[in-house]
Design a protein around this motif. Structure first.
Motif, mmCIF file in Angstrom:
data_model
loop_
_atom_site.group_PDB
_atom_site.id
_atom_site.type_symbol
_atom_site.label_atom_id
_atom_site.label_comp_id
_atom_site.label_asym_id
_atom_site.label_seq_id
_atom_site.Cartn_x
_atom_site.Cartn_y
_atom_site.Cartn_z
ATOM 1 N N SER A 151 0.051 5.951 -4.694
ATOM 2 C CA SER A 151 0.620 4.685 -4.237
ATOM 3 C C SER A 151 -0.241 3.495 -4.646
ATOM 4 N N TYR A 152 -1.523 3.739 -4.903
ATOM 5 C CA TYR A 152 -2.459 2.659 -5.225
ATOM 6 C C TYR A 152 -3.683 3.265 -5.896
ATOM 7 N N GLY A 153 -4.605 2.414 -6.289
ATOM 8 C CA GLY A 153 -5.905 2.849 -6.799
ATOM 9 C C GLY A 153 -5.843 3.633 -8.097
ATOM 10 N N ILE A 154 -6.713 4.628 -8.214
ATOM 11 C CA ILE A 154 -6.830 5.410 -9.441
ATOM 12 C C ILE A 154 -5.515 6.121 -9.764
ATOM 13 N N GLY A 155 -4.876 6.700 -8.762
ATOM 14 C CA GLY A 155 -3.628 7.413 -8.990
ATOM 15 C C GLY A 155 -2.543 6.500 -9.531
ATOM 16 N N PHE A 156 -2.460 5.292 -8.976
ATOM 17 C CA PHE A 156 -1.461 4.319 -9.438
ATOM 18 C C PHE A 156 -1.726 3.931 -10.887
ATOM 19 N N ALA A 157 -2.988 3.703 -11.235
ATOM 20 C CA ALA A 157 -3.326 3.319 -12.605
ATOM 21 C C ALA A 157 -2.974 4.423 -13.589
ATOM 22 N N ILE A 158 -3.303 5.661 -13.232
ATOM 23 C CA ILE A 158 -2.995 6.788 -14.123
ATOM 24 C C ILE A 158 -1.492 6.956 -14.270
ATOM 25 N N ALA A 159 -0.775 6.937 -13.152
ATOM 26 C CA ALA A 159 0.680 7.105 -13.202
ATOM 27 C C ALA A 159 1.330 5.996 -14.019
ATOM 28 N N SER A 160 0.857 4.766 -13.876
ATOM 29 C CA SER A 160 1.400 3.649 -14.640
ATOM 30 C C SER A 160 1.158 3.847 -16.131
ATOM 31 N N GLY A 161 -0.019 4.363 -16.467
ATOM 32 C CA GLY A 161 -0.319 4.636 -17.874
ATOM 33 C C GLY A 161 0.573 5.722 -18.449
ATOM 34 N N VAL A 169 4.401 5.184 0.637
ATOM 35 C CA VAL A 169 5.348 5.477 -0.442
ATOM 36 C C VAL A 169 6.162 4.233 -0.781
ATOM 37 N N ASP A 170 6.626 3.525 0.254
ATOM 38 C CA ASP A 170 7.424 2.311 0.036
ATOM 39 C C ASP A 170 6.611 1.251 -0.697
ATOM 40 N N LYS A 171 5.348 1.069 -0.283
ATOM 41 C CA LYS A 171 4.486 0.094 -0.961
ATOM 42 C C LYS A 171 4.259 0.497 -2.415
ATOM 43 N N GLY A 172 4.100 1.794 -2.633
ATOM 44 C CA GLY A 172 3.906 2.284 -3.994
ATOM 45 C C GLY A 172 5.106 2.019 -4.876
ATOM 46 N N ILE A 173 6.304 2.301 -4.370
ATOM 47 C CA ILE A 173 7.527 2.063 -5.146
ATOM 48 C C ILE A 173 7.650 0.585 -5.508
ATOM 49 N N GLU A 174 7.322 -0.290 -4.553
ATOM 50 C CA GLU A 174 7.370 -1.729 -4.828
ATOM 51 C C GLU A 174 6.346 -2.125 -5.880
ATOM 52 N N ALA A 175 5.147 -1.541 -5.798
ATOM 53 C CA ALA A 175 4.110 -1.872 -6.787
ATOM 54 C C ALA A 175 4.522 -1.413 -8.182
ATOM 55 N N TYR A 176 5.114 -0.238 -8.261
ATOM 56 C CA TYR A 176 5.598 0.229 -9.568
ATOM 57 C C TYR A 176 6.710 -0.677 -10.078
ATOM 58 N N LYS A 177 7.591 -1.082 -9.178
ATOM 59 C CA LYS A 177 8.707 -1.940 -9.565
ATOM 60 C C LYS A 177 8.188 -3.262 -10.130
ATOM 61 N N GLU A 178 7.149 -3.812 -9.487
ATOM 62 C CA GLU A 178 6.555 -5.058 -9.983
ATOM 63 C C GLU A 178 5.956 -4.879 -11.372
ATOM 64 N N ALA A 179 5.527 -3.650 -11.653
ATOM 65 C CA ALA A 179 4.954 -3.357 -12.971
ATOM 66 C C ALA A 179 6.035 -2.954 -13.982
ATOM 67 N N GLY A 180 7.296 -3.015 -13.568
ATOM 68 C CA GLY A 180 8.388 -2.667 -14.464
ATOM 69 C C GLY A 180 8.618 -1.182 -14.609
ATOM 70 N N ILE A 181 8.183 -0.404 -13.603
ATOM 71 C CA ILE A 181 8.279 1.059 -13.662
ATOM 72 C C ILE A 181 9.177 1.554 -12.539
ATOM 73 N N THR A 182 10.119 2.405 -12.879
ATOM 74 C CA THR A 182 10.937 3.071 -11.869
ATOM 75 C C THR A 182 10.260 4.382 -11.495
ATOM 76 N N ALA A 183 9.705 4.455 -10.305
ATOM 77 C CA ALA A 183 8.983 5.643 -9.856
ATOM 78 C C ALA A 183 9.748 6.312 -8.720
ATOM 79 N N HIS A 184 9.541 7.601 -8.580
ATOM 80 C CA HIS A 184 10.204 8.400 -7.555
ATOM 81 C C HIS A 184 9.150 8.858 -6.548
ATOM 82 N N GLY A 185 9.285 8.421 -5.302
ATOM 83 C CA GLY A 185 8.295 8.736 -4.278
ATOM 84 C C GLY A 185 8.792 9.755 -3.280
#
Length: 262
Positions: A20-30, A48-64
């Motif tokens: 949802s954040y931190g190292i995991g978020f950076a790796i998943a975004s990459g 999970v909700d915060k993570g989905i929003e963060a991915y959305k802001e980065a232009g990524i559709t993620a499944h939580g």
């Protein structure tokens, strides 16, 4: 085939735990930028909700999915859900982890067991859940987020070092046991990474900040983005003959004895 195509993750499904954040978020975004479809979990719906929003802001559709990775039933439910709704998991990154900085003689056995449960037992449980489908599909990539503490000791991190040392050997054993099925299992060992959790330690004048910079040949803390390239490599066809390896992304700390005192 172009060498760049061997690093592509187009058509792949990646599960990154605790992302949802931190190292995991950076790796998943990459991984997403390299073409993968990202799935992730966290232990609470709000995360999970915060993570989905963060991915959305980065232009990524993620499944939580809300899941405690130490609970085998919940993990099996999560993997079955993603396989049905998204697709068979091609790439697993065991990122979820905790640390408790407590001197060993002051640490309760319950606290020690909790760190072992999250940092070692959970990667076993999640890997066990995805490997059967990887075998059927004929390929798979598993990346365990280890640590320099799988090689070094330090005061107050006895449980963490024990767990990460165990995770290093679990990585090697998965590679040994399932390599014949075209499954590669490797580890990434981050050095000291700049995250919100380490922000207080990185303030100018803080003795720990000075200590880490002096011990690192790169003379800086790592950034979460420093872990993305290694993760994409270990997730891609470019690493198909790399198995059972721990790639330390530490700015050279493990190679360095340190400066001689003046």
């Amino acid at each position: 085939m172009s060498i760049l195509n061997s690093f592509s993750l187009e058509g792949k499904v990646a599960l990154v735990t605790g992302a949802s954040y931190g190292i995991g978020f950076a790796i998943a975004s990459g991984l997403a930028q390299a073409g993968a479809t990202v799935c992730f979990n966290d232990i609470k719906q709000e995360l999970v909700d915060k993570g989905i929003e963060a991915y959305k802001e980065a232009g990524i559709t993620a499944h939580g999915f809300v899941c405690d990775v130490t609970n085998e039933d919940q993990v099996n439910e999560m993997v079955a859900h993603f396989e049905k709704e998204v697709g068979v998991i091609d790439i697993l990154v065991n990122n979820a982890g905790i640390i408790k900085r407590i001197p060993m003689v002051e640490m309760s056995a319950a606290d020690f067991r909790q760190v072992i449960d999250v940092d070692l037992n959970a990667p076993f449980i999640v890997a066990k859940a995805v490997i059967p489908s990887m075998i059927k599909k004929g390929h798979g990539k598993i990346i365990n987020i280890c640590s320099m503490m799988s090689e070094l000791g330090r005061e107050t991190v006895s449980a963490y070092a024990a767990a990460k040392g165990g995770l290093k050997m679990l990585t090697k054993n998965i590679a040994s046991e399932y390599g014949e099925f075209n499954i590669q299992c490797n580890g990434i060992g981050p050095g000291y990474i700049a995250t919100p959790q380490t922000a207080p330690l990185r303030e100018d004048g803080h003795p720990f900040n000075s200590f880490i910079i002096a011990k690192t040949p790169a003379a800086r803390w790592g950034e979460t983005d420093d872990l993305v390239g290694p993760a994409v490599f270990l997730s891609s066809e470019a690493s198909d003959f790399v198995n059972g390896h721990i790639l330390y992304v530490d700015g050279g700390i493990l190679a360095y004895i340190g400066k001689q005192p003046k």
